[in-house]
Design a protein around this motif. Structure first.
Motif, PDB file in Angstrom:
ATOM      1  N   TRP A 126      53.897  35.727  51.645  1.00 35.13           N
ATOM      2  CA  TRP A 126      52.885  35.968  52.683  1.00 35.13           C
ATOM      3  C   TRP A 126      53.378  35.516  54.045  1.00 35.13           C
ATOM      4  N   THR A 127      54.200  34.449  54.077  1.00 37.76           N
ATOM      5  CA  THR A 127      54.765  33.991  55.357  1.00 37.76           C
ATOM      6  C   THR A 127      55.733  35.022  55.902  1.00 37.76           C
ATOM      7  N   LEU A 128      56.577  35.551  55.020  1.00 35.22           N
ATOM      8  CA  LEU A 128      57.513  36.595  55.435  1.00 35.22           C
ATOM      9  C   LEU A 128      56.751  37.828  55.900  1.00 35.22           C
ATOM     10  N   LEU A 129      55.674  38.169  55.194  1.00 37.26           N
ATOM     11  CA  LEU A 129      54.844  39.307  55.587  1.00 37.26           C
ATOM     12  C   LEU A 129      54.328  39.138  57.003  1.00 37.26           C
ATOM     13  N   ALA A 130      53.783  37.946  57.309  1.00 31.23           N
ATOM     14  CA  ALA A 130      53.246  37.695  58.645  1.00 31.23           C
ATOM     15  C   ALA A 130      54.344  37.741  59.693  1.00 31.23           C
ATOM     16  N   SER A 131      55.512  37.174  59.362  1.00 34.51           N
ATOM     17  CA  SER A 131      56.616  37.148  60.326  1.00 34.51           C
ATOM     18  C   SER A 131      57.133  38.547  60.618  1.00 34.51           C
ATOM     19  N   VAL A 132      57.317  39.336  59.563  1.00 35.92           N
ATOM     20  CA  VAL A 132      57.818  40.698  59.762  1.00 35.92           C
ATOM     21  C   VAL A 132      56.782  41.541  60.478  1.00 35.92           C
ATOM     22  N   ALA A 133      55.500  41.362  60.150  1.00 36.91           N
ATOM     23  CA  ALA A 133      54.455  42.118  60.835  1.00 36.91           C
ATOM     24  C   ALA A 133      54.476  41.825  62.322  1.00 36.91           C
ATOM     25  N   THR A 134      54.661  40.540  62.678  1.00 37.76           N
ATOM     26  CA  THR A 134      54.757  40.172  64.093  1.00 37.76           C
ATOM     27  C   THR A 134      55.983  40.815  64.725  1.00 37.76           C
ATOM     28  N   ALA A 135      57.101  40.757  64.007  1.00 37.85           N
ATOM     29  CA  ALA A 135      58.331  41.345  64.537  1.00 37.85           C
ATOM     30  C   ALA A 135      58.205  42.842  64.729  1.00 37.85           C
ATOM     31  N   LEU A 136      57.382  43.499  63.931  1.00 36.14           N
ATOM     32  CA  LEU A 136      57.202  44.933  64.034  1.00 36.14           C
ATOM     33  C   LEU A 136      56.163  45.311  65.080  1.00 36.14           C
ATOM     34  N   GLU A 142      65.923  47.139  65.998  1.00 34.95           N
ATOM     35  CA  GLU A 142      66.032  45.732  65.631  1.00 34.95           C
ATOM     36  C   GLU A 142      66.572  45.590  64.213  1.00 34.95           C
ATOM     37  N   VAL A 143      67.307  44.499  63.990  1.00 37.36           N
ATOM     38  CA  VAL A 143      67.833  44.196  62.661  1.00 37.36           C
ATOM     39  C   VAL A 143      67.326  42.823  62.235  1.00 37.36           C
ATOM     40  N   HIS A 144      66.547  42.779  61.143  1.00 33.11           N
ATOM     41  CA  HIS A 144      66.115  41.529  60.525  1.00 33.11           C
ATOM     42  C   HIS A 144      66.829  41.377  59.194  1.00 33.11           C
ATOM     43  N   VAL A 145      66.990  40.135  58.728  1.00 38.98           N
ATOM     44  CA  VAL A 145      67.777  39.864  57.533  1.00 38.98           C
ATOM     45  C   VAL A 145      66.961  39.043  56.537  1.00 38.98           C
ATOM     46  N   GLY A 204      71.369  41.471  66.084  1.00 39.74           N
ATOM     47  CA  GLY A 204      70.468  42.618  65.946  1.00 39.74           C
ATOM     48  C   GLY A 204      69.140  42.433  66.629  1.00 39.74           C
ATOM     49  N   GLY A 205      68.947  41.311  67.318  1.00 44.88           N
ATOM     50  CA  GLY A 205      67.691  41.071  68.013  1.00 44.88           C
ATOM     51  C   GLY A 205      66.542  40.707  67.098  1.00 44.88           C
ATOM     52  N   GLY A 206      66.874  40.266  65.859  1.00 46.00           N
ATOM     53  CA  GLY A 206      65.841  39.951  64.885  1.00 46.00           C
ATOM     54  C   GLY A 206      65.898  38.532  64.393  1.00 46.00           C
ATOM     55  N   GLU A 207      65.362  38.306  63.188  1.00 49.64           N
ATOM     56  CA  GLU A 207      65.298  36.994  62.570  1.00 49.64           C
ATOM     57  C   GLU A 207      65.935  37.052  61.190  1.00 49.64           C
ATOM     58  N   SER A 208      66.361  35.883  60.694  1.00 46.77           N
ATOM     59  CA  SER A 208      66.879  35.752  59.334  1.00 46.77           C
ATOM     60  C   SER A 208      65.872  34.956  58.514  1.00 46.77           C
ATOM     61  N   TYR A 209      65.442  35.510  57.372  1.00 42.71           N
ATOM     62  CA  TYR A 209      64.432  34.892  56.519  1.00 42.71           C
ATOM     63  C   TYR A 209      65.061  34.475  55.195  1.00 42.71           C
ATOM     64  N   PRO A 210      65.094  33.164  54.887  1.00 41.06           N
ATOM     65  CA  PRO A 210      65.673  32.739  53.605  1.00 41.06           C
ATOM     66  C   PRO A 210      64.748  33.046  52.443  1.00 41.06           C
TER      67      PRO A 210
END
Length: 351
Positions: free
Chosen positions: A8-18, A320-323, A345-351
């Motif tokens: 859910w945290t990744l979901l929120a982060s990617v949604a913000t990034a999008l 944008e490139v997120h990882v 890529g102008g994005g974020e890396s999510y572990p």
């Protein structure tokens, strides 16, 4: 140790990034109210007779409601980059003073063609859906090697992660990525498939082009809304390619070409999921005897640098490139490499 991010945290982060944020409206200066913008006062839309009846950054519109065309004091796209006035109007528009009563506005034109301050504007709202390509590493290292299974077990014990629904091997990198993206209850795609155009490409190679092979080998689902089932249909449990290679740089560029060919409005994004140790089409496997002598440690580092460069080239195309980082927990070099890819890529890396 790798820190797992709950889905859910990744979901929120990617949604913000999008940029899934309040919609703007109109097509330029004076195009109409932006009362849905979080930056505007809550008084937006209140009844009024003059500008002074409205909150800061608003003016009294021709419908006798407080509105704004732009955000006061900021350079705004609706003003062609000019600074918005104190009452939320673009420079050069018919900008009443703070105490002007629009109900008493008089005709100021020479020919009596109508009041200069009473202009009705029809506003059209248009939603812009992000276009997102999920680029998934299908190489032979997408299993539980390198201590990844221990990291999964630790995350489960800590309550940071819940195992997926594959019949077995839910601590493999491949199955963890599948779960984070496509789990019907906790994954990223299902709740967004009507709000985001998703596509998917699974990439690998088999000895690159050394024996005339195809590199990268990509199995893809076209970008569209409501295609969760199609993506799930190619992303099977434990279905990575045994002996497969990791041509991440070429795959990134091919993914960018796919997105560049999408003639639809909205931001364009690649979400890359990989364990981080890239090779390329000429040096497909540094641990194999079936590679040229030039495929040495120096070349391996050059290839990593080329992947970072490829991410920068993709960003220069407006993508944008997120990882999603599923590299070995104790390999600091790979952790750093994937963070560098995301940054380029102008994005974020999510572990």
């Amino acid at each position: 140790m790798t820190r797992f991010v709950p889905a859910w945290t990744l979901l929120a982060s990617v949604a913000t990034a999008l940029a899934l944020s309040p919609l703007g409206c109109g097509n330029g200066p004076g195009a109409g109210a932006r009362c849905g913008d979080e930056a505007l006062p809550v008084a937006c839309g209140a009844s009024c007779e003059r500008n002074s009846d409205c909150g800061e950054g608003l003016y009294c519109g021709t419908d006798f409601e407080c509105i704004a065309d732009c955000i006061a004091g900021e350079k705004d796209e609706y003003c062609d980059g000019a600074v918005c006035s104190a009452v939320g109007r673009c420079p050069g528009s018919d900008d009443f003073g703070a105490d002007d009563d629009i109900s008493d506005s008089e005709d100021t034109t020479d020919g009596g063609a109508g009041s200069a301050g009473c202009i009705d504007v029809e506003v059209d709202f248009s939603q812009q859906l992000p276009n997102v390509l999920l680029l998934i590493d299908r190489s032979g290292s997408m299993n539980a090697g390198g201590g990844f299974d221990d990291a999964v077990a630790d995350a489960v014990s800590a309550g940071d992660y819940q195992l997926g629904d594959c019949p077995s091997n839910n601590d493999w990198r491949w199955n963890v990525v599948r779960d984070v993206l496509l789990n019907p209850d906790r994954g990223i795609v299902a709740p967004l498939e009507g709000k985001v155009r998703f596509g998917m490409s699974l990439y690998t190679s088999l000895d690159g082009v050394l024996d005339g092979g195809t590199c990268p080998m990509m199995e893809s689902v076209p970008i569209a809304v409501e295609n969760y089932d199609e993506m799930l249909g190619i992303f099977h449990c434990s279905d990575y390619t045994n002996g497969g290679d990791t041509p991440t740089g070429p795959a990134l560029l091919e993914a960018a070409d796919i997105l560049a060919g999408v003639d639809l409005p909205g931001p364009k994004v690649i979400v890359l999921a990989t364990d981080g140790e890239p090779d390329d089409c000429e040096c497909p496997d540094f641990n194999s005897g079936n590679v040229p002598a030039s495929c040495n440690d120096t070349r391996a580092q050059e290839i990593k640098d080329e992947v970072v460069e490829a991410a920068g080239d993709v960003a220069a195309m407006g993508i944008e490139v997120h990882v999603i980082n599923v590299s070995s927990p104790d390999n600091a070099g790979l952790q750093t490499h994937l963070a560098d890819v995301a940054t380029a890529g102008g994005g974020e890396s999510y572990p």
